[in-house]
Structure formats: C-alpha cells, structure tokens
Write an enzyme that holds these catalytic residues in place. Sequence first.
Site, PDB file in Angstrom:
ATOM      1  N   GLU A 205       0.808  -1.217   0.000  1.00 49.32           N
ATOM      2  CA  GLU A 205       0.000   0.000   0.000  1.00 49.32           C
ATOM      3  C   GLU A 205       0.844   1.271   0.000  1.00 49.32           C
ATOM      4  O   GLU A 205       0.353   2.361   0.260  1.00 49.32           O
ATOM      5  CB  GLU A 205      -0.971  -0.030   1.179  1.00 49.32           C
ATOM      6  CG  GLU A 205      -1.946  -1.200   1.046  1.00 49.32           C
ATOM      7  CD  GLU A 205      -2.973  -1.269   2.149  1.00 49.32           C
ATOM      8  OE1 GLU A 205      -2.899  -0.454   3.088  1.00 49.32           O
ATOM      9  OE2 GLU A 205      -3.853  -2.133   2.077  1.00 49.32           O
ATOM     10  N   LYS A 337     -15.637  -1.642   2.101  1.00 46.81           N
ATOM     11  CA  LYS A 337     -14.880  -2.170   0.961  1.00 46.81           C
ATOM     12  C   LYS A 337     -15.879  -2.758  -0.030  1.00 46.81           C
ATOM     13  O   LYS A 337     -16.534  -3.763   0.265  1.00 46.81           O
ATOM     14  CB  LYS A 337     -13.895  -3.253   1.421  1.00 46.81           C
ATOM     15  CG  LYS A 337     -12.731  -2.728   2.250  1.00 46.81           C
ATOM     16  CD  LYS A 337     -11.867  -3.878   2.741  1.00 46.81           C
ATOM     17  CE  LYS A 337     -10.596  -3.371   3.425  1.00 46.81           C
ATOM     18  NZ  LYS A 337      -9.825  -4.483   4.034  1.00 46.81           N
TER      19      LYS A 337
END
Length: 428
Positions: A205, A337
Amino acid sequence: MSAIVDIFAREILDSRGNPTVECDVLLESGVMGRAAVPSGASTGQKEALELRDGDKSRYSGKGVLKAVEHVNNQIAQALIGIDANEQSYIDQIMIELDGTENKGNLGANATLAVSMAVARAAAEDSGLPLYRYLGGAGPMSLPVPMMNVINGGEHANNSLNIQEFMIMPVGAKSFREALRCGAEIFHALKKLCDSKGFPTTVGDEGGFAPNLNSHKEALQLMVEATEAAGYKAGEDVLFALDCASSEFYKDGKYHLEAEGRSYTNAEFAEYLEGLVNEFPIISIEDGMDENDWEGWKLLTEKLGGKVQLVGDDLFVTNPKILAEGIEKGVANALLVKVNQIGTLSETLKAVDLAKRNRYASVMSHRSGETEDSTIADLAVATNCMQIKTGSLSRSDRMAKYNQLLRIEEELAEAADYPSKAAFYQLGK
C-alpha cells in the site's frame, strides 16, 4: 437513451501483478462507463467470493477468466435493455442470478465490476460527476485521509504483526492541505528511516516496511517524522492502526511474534489501551479477531468512548453482519470495501445502516488496487468523512487522492473538510 446496449469484461492486472476484472458498460446514448475491481490480501472469512480460475498454468491459478465469462454471458444477457439509472434493480438482478449468500456462483469480482461500471455510465449519461450522481445535490464533505506510512503484517515482509500504521491530518483546513501534510510527513519518515539504516522499500500500500523491534518503535518513528515535518502529533496529526488481528490470532490467543508475546483477548485489549495512552491514536481497525465477539465487546467497553473502533473483517461491509454488531454493541465504525459485498447498492445500504446507528464509516481501498478511483467519489457521495487509500506513493493509491483533489476543486466553497468532526460517534 440510457438503456444498456452492451456489457463487456476483460482480464487486467492489479497493483500486485495479479489478474482482476475490468468492465465496460455501453449505453444507447453512446456513453460508456468503465470500472475495475480491487483485491485484498488479508480477507475476512465472510467476504463475498472473489472468483479465481484455479488453473495453475495461468497466473498461478489466480486468473479471472471465469468471472469475465460470467459478465460477458449470463450477466450481459440479463441486463442488456435495462435503464442504467435503475442501479438497485440491476444489482438485485445480479444477486438473484447468482443465487448464493456470498456471490459464490458468478463471483463478487464479476458483479461488482458491472455494478460500478453501470453507475459510471449512468452518471456520464446524466452529465454529472459520479459523486453527484450517487450523492445528490446536498452539501458534501471531503474525507479525512488515513495514510498508511508504515506497513506490516500481510502487507509487508517484515517483523511487525500490526498491518498498518497510519497518519490522519486532522488539523488541516482542506483536503488539499491534508494531502500536503501527509506527503511532507511521508518524506520526513523516509529521511528518518534512511538515517537509521532502515530500508525505504515500500509495501503493497505504499508505506515503508522497516524491520523494527516493536510496534511502539513504529509509532515513535511516526511521532519523530511528524515533528520533523513541522507538525504536532496529537494536535495537527492523529494516528490510526489496522491490527488485522485475525492474521495473528490462533488457538484463542493473539501472538505478537515481533515482541515474543501472546495475549488473551482481555490482555490484548489492555495492550492496545497502553498504546492509546502513550501515543495519539484515534482509530483502531480490527483490534480483535473477526470471530472473537467477546474480545470485541471487551475492547469496545474499554476504548469505545474515546477511540474509533473499526470493523473490517468483523463486518465485511455486510448489512446483516453489521446489524448483528450494532445489536451486540461492538465497535463503533464500519470499514467500507465494495468488493467485500459485491454490489454498489449493498455497499450503500451498509453505509446507511451505520449512519442511522451512529457508527462512522471509512471508505477503503484494498491492498491489490488499480487506477480506478470510484471509491474517492463514493467517499464524497456518502459523506463518509474518512477514507483509507494507502500511502503517499504508488500511482494506484495516488489515483484516489488526485481524484479527491479534483472533487474539492469542483465543489469549491461547498466543500467541507470535517477534521476531528469525522469522529462524530465518539463521546456520545
């Protein structure tokens, strides 16, 4: 003019070089919507199914040609001719066509690609940006970003069990200012890691992944980097953690290998409380294993009045599971999500349920991302007031931040940056 005339999916690659699904939806008016689906590394057991081919001769079994075929055949046949503005109806058709609780037949990566592409096509056809098409004409907030500057756990090959160490620029007056603050701290942290002999390679990330002796050492590095960049930790910037505790929960205990310790749920709640008391931590995600409801209750009773406790693997963006958590009084925030549930409509239902019960919502990326920036628009459309979309490196993360800059520019004076008001559920 907004009837769907063609739906076409293809296999593309995500930020980890793994296949994922991209979908184009073409309308009668000639406009097209395109969307690509993300993929997670640490996944909740109850997430909707991400359909992979399992053919070891292609991409080590991670191909998505089956999901692509489902889009191009069953889903396309069911949806062609329907008005793209009928988002809920379209999503419901796919849910019924799949016929399982977890999108196990068609694959959530198939249904989500279509769902998001339909919304993009409908927004384009309406002459509206996606955030306005989904969010309406009311006032809108830009989200406070959770910026992942140190990676551990499943997102990095290092000694840290806690998966994400994040900064939140709550002292900023605008999203643009918040992004600058985060970038300056990120670069200060890189210099600091260099000076201490730590590698400055990044994890999935975009955060740094140094081998450290403890989680406290990671947090102390963040304090030093914040101050080196000219900001005050605890005032201008608050910290957030994603423990991803399910990844180190085994045989009823939480095993922190880096620190050579194992904890019961009560002891781990105390461990986290100790970190909160020592560092300016405002948010903890997945502080307990997804099935340890007793541990979640203990943690909520201990910290829920002063710290945001976010359920990710716990709730998997599923309205039914979230409703159970609300009833049991565990956590006080939902991580959102889109690929955990598999359609836009179900995602929006989960956010609405959270809001109605005074649970905050945090719009989130996955560790395997693409250049698709839909979640940036979703964060604004739903007034989530928080977004988690990685560090200040890797273009797959920057795509979301840059889209938020554009949205703030478009909204001009109508754009609100909530700062600490993003944590409205605390101290209730």
